[in-house]
Design a protein around this motif. Structure first.
Motif, PDB file in Angstrom:
ATOM      1  N   PRO A 137       4.314  57.747   4.129  1.00  0.00           N
ATOM      2  CA  PRO A 137       4.112  59.571   3.725  1.00  0.00           C
ATOM      3  C   PRO A 137       2.502  59.104   4.709  1.00  0.00           C
ATOM      4  O   PRO A 137       2.364  58.115   5.310  1.00  0.00           O
ATOM      5  CB  PRO A 137       3.418  58.560   2.341  1.00  0.00           C
ATOM      6  N   THR A 141      -1.282  59.185   0.715  1.00  0.00           N
ATOM      7  CA  THR A 141      -0.528  59.888  -1.055  1.00  0.00           C
ATOM      8  C   THR A 141       1.098  59.473  -1.047  1.00  0.00           C
ATOM      9  O   THR A 141       1.185  59.513  -1.720  1.00  0.00           O
ATOM     10  CB  THR A 141       0.467  60.805   0.112  1.00  0.00           C
ATOM     11  N   GLU A 142       0.617  57.761  -0.320  1.00  0.00           N
ATOM     12  CA  GLU A 142       1.350  56.689  -0.975  1.00  0.00           C
ATOM     13  C   GLU A 142       1.421  56.458  -2.575  1.00  0.00           C
ATOM     14  O   GLU A 142       2.549  56.555  -3.181  1.00  0.00           O
ATOM     15  CB  GLU A 142       1.240  55.164  -0.171  1.00  0.00           C
ATOM     16  N   CYS A 145       3.596  59.788  -4.166  1.00  0.00           N
ATOM     17  CA  CYS A 145       4.639  59.456  -4.391  1.00  0.00           C
ATOM     18  C   CYS A 145       5.781  57.833  -4.984  1.00  0.00           C
ATOM     19  O   CYS A 145       6.275  57.854  -6.084  1.00  0.00           O
ATOM     20  CB  CYS A 145       5.782  58.835  -2.293  1.00  0.00           C
ATOM     21  N   TYR A 170       9.060  54.528  -2.119  1.00  0.00           N
ATOM     22  CA  TYR A 170       9.417  56.015  -2.241  1.00  0.00           C
ATOM     23  C   TYR A 170      10.430  56.521  -1.735  1.00  0.00           C
ATOM     24  O   TYR A 170      11.045  58.060  -1.384  1.00  0.00           O
ATOM     25  CB  TYR A 170       8.900  56.264   0.045  1.00  0.00           C
ATOM     26  N   ARG A 182      13.709  61.661  -1.298  1.00  0.00           N
ATOM     27  CA  ARG A 182      12.955  60.386  -0.295  1.00  0.00           C
ATOM     28  C   ARG A 182      11.278  61.240  -0.807  1.00  0.00           C
ATOM     29  O   ARG A 182      11.387  62.791  -0.127  1.00  0.00           O
ATOM     30  CB  ARG A 182      13.078  60.581   1.118  1.00  0.00           C
ATOM     31  N   CYS A 183      10.330  60.968  -0.865  1.00  0.00           N
ATOM     32  CA  CYS A 183       8.982  61.853  -0.908  1.00  0.00           C
ATOM     33  C   CYS A 183       8.390  60.870   0.101  1.00  0.00           C
ATOM     34  O   CYS A 183       8.302  59.776   0.109  1.00  0.00           O
ATOM     35  CB  CYS A 183       8.476  60.859  -1.891  1.00  0.00           C
ATOM     36  N   GLY A 184       7.931  61.909   1.070  1.00  0.00           N
ATOM     37  CA  GLY A 184       6.313  61.747   1.834  1.00  0.00           C
ATOM     38  C   GLY A 184       7.117  62.267   3.128  1.00  0.00           C
ATOM     39  O   GLY A 184       6.899  61.181   3.992  1.00  0.00           O
ATOM     40  N   VAL A 225       2.149  66.958  -1.353  1.00  0.00           N
ATOM     41  CA  VAL A 225       3.163  66.036   0.041  1.00  0.00           C
ATOM     42  C   VAL A 225       4.907  66.728  -0.326  1.00  0.00           C
ATOM     43  O   VAL A 225       5.421  67.201  -1.622  1.00  0.00           O
ATOM     44  CB  VAL A 225       2.832  64.505  -1.106  1.00  0.00           C
ATOM     45  N   VAL A 227       8.792  66.501  -0.509  1.00  0.00           N
ATOM     46  CA  VAL A 227       9.795  66.129  -0.977  1.00  0.00           C
ATOM     47  C   VAL A 227      11.413  66.894  -0.793  1.00  0.00           C
ATOM     48  O   VAL A 227      10.941  67.802  -1.169  1.00  0.00           O
ATOM     49  CB  VAL A 227       9.268  65.838  -2.611  1.00  0.00           C
ATOM     50  N   ILE A 252       2.895  65.546  -8.146  1.00  0.00           N
ATOM     51  CA  ILE A 252       2.415  66.122  -6.980  1.00  0.00           C
ATOM     52  C   ILE A 252       2.420  67.264  -7.322  1.00  0.00           C
ATOM     53  O   ILE A 252       2.724  68.257  -7.519  1.00  0.00           O
ATOM     54  CB  ILE A 252       3.441  65.883  -5.978  1.00  0.00           C
TER      55      ILE A 252
END
Length: 256
Positions: A137, A141-142, A145, A170, A182-184, A225, A227, A252
């Motif tokens: 990320p 932004t971590e 997530c 994440y 999966r985020c970021g 972010v 996603v 988010i």
């Protein structure tokens, strides 16, 4: 001879016998024999001394090898020393073999571990985790997530949640074949296509990509972010996005 002349008489009373002259031939022979015996005695003594010296030299030969050739006794001692040296060498070799055995066993164990690879490790540790490419990320932004991963449901589309590898906050997965979140992720290039298909589900906008294999790759749009949710063809539709709507919307924020 006339009466006035003198000469030796056979026997002259009163004259002592000559000690230096033998009285008879027999006496002369005995004297010679005695002299010979004396010479023999001296020769014998000399011979005995020679034998003594020879014996001494022989003893020295056995000890120091004056002639360069060891006697039988010296050879036996050398043979015994050689045998003991051979026994000592054999003992050292056995000790080295015993000490080397654990090392060889460890090397074989390591080789077997590497040869079987992931299959062996999975069986040993009963690892049922899903392998996922971990995203990175953007800075700042971590936390968003991490909150999303904590908020997603334990069951999605009837499939139970599973662990992911590498372990990270994440990613998330459900079922088999696995639905993967999966985020970021980076902004997809397809976002630049004004004709890219999309849908709004439970208050969240999604861009939908459907490869020819029947699977779906869905990415949030108009959110701070990106996603991504990958849904295998076995699930046939994107109903899982509806179940994820609340978690995405609350963690988010909207915006670019």
């Amino acid at each position: 001879m006339t009466r006035g002349e003198s000469g030796p008489a056979d026997d002259e009373p009163g004259r002592p016998p000559d000690d230096h002259a033998p009285t008879s031939a027999a006496d002369a022979g005995e004297a010679r024999a005695a002299g010979d015996a004396g010479d023999t005695t001296r020769a014998g003594s000399t011979g005995s001394a020679g034998e003594a010296r020879t014996a001494g030299n022989t003893g020295n030969t056995g000890n120091t090898g004056d002639t360069g050739e060891p006697t039988k006794g010296g050879g036996a001692a050398d043979a015994g020393t050689t045998a003991r040296a051979g026994d000592a060498g054999a003992v050292r070799r056995r000790r080295l073999a015993v000490r080397g055995a654990p090392v060889v066993a460890l090397l074989l164990l390591a080789a077997g571990y590497v040869a079987f690879g992931d299959a062996v490790r999975n069986r040993l540790f009963a690892d049922d985790a899903v392998r996922v490419a971990a995203p990175v990320p953007k800075a700042g932004t971590e936390g968003r997530c991490a909150e999303l991963i904590d908020a997603v449901p334990d069951e999605l589309g009837g499939a139970e949640r599973r662990e992911t590898r590498p372990a990270t906050r994440y990613t998330a997965a459900w079922g088999d074949p696995a639905i993967v979140l999966r985020c970021g992720i980076p902004r997809p290039d397809e976002m630049n296509n004004p004709r890219a298909p999309g849908a709004r589900l439970k208050g969240v906008d999604w861009m939908l990509e459907s490869p020819d294999d029947g699977s779906h790759r869905c990415t949030t749009a108009l959110r701070s972010v990106y996603v991504e949710v990958s849904i295998p063809a076995a699930y046939r539709d994107v109903e899982a996005l509806v179940e994820l709507g609340d978690a995405v919307r609350t963690t988010i924020p909207a915006g670019l």
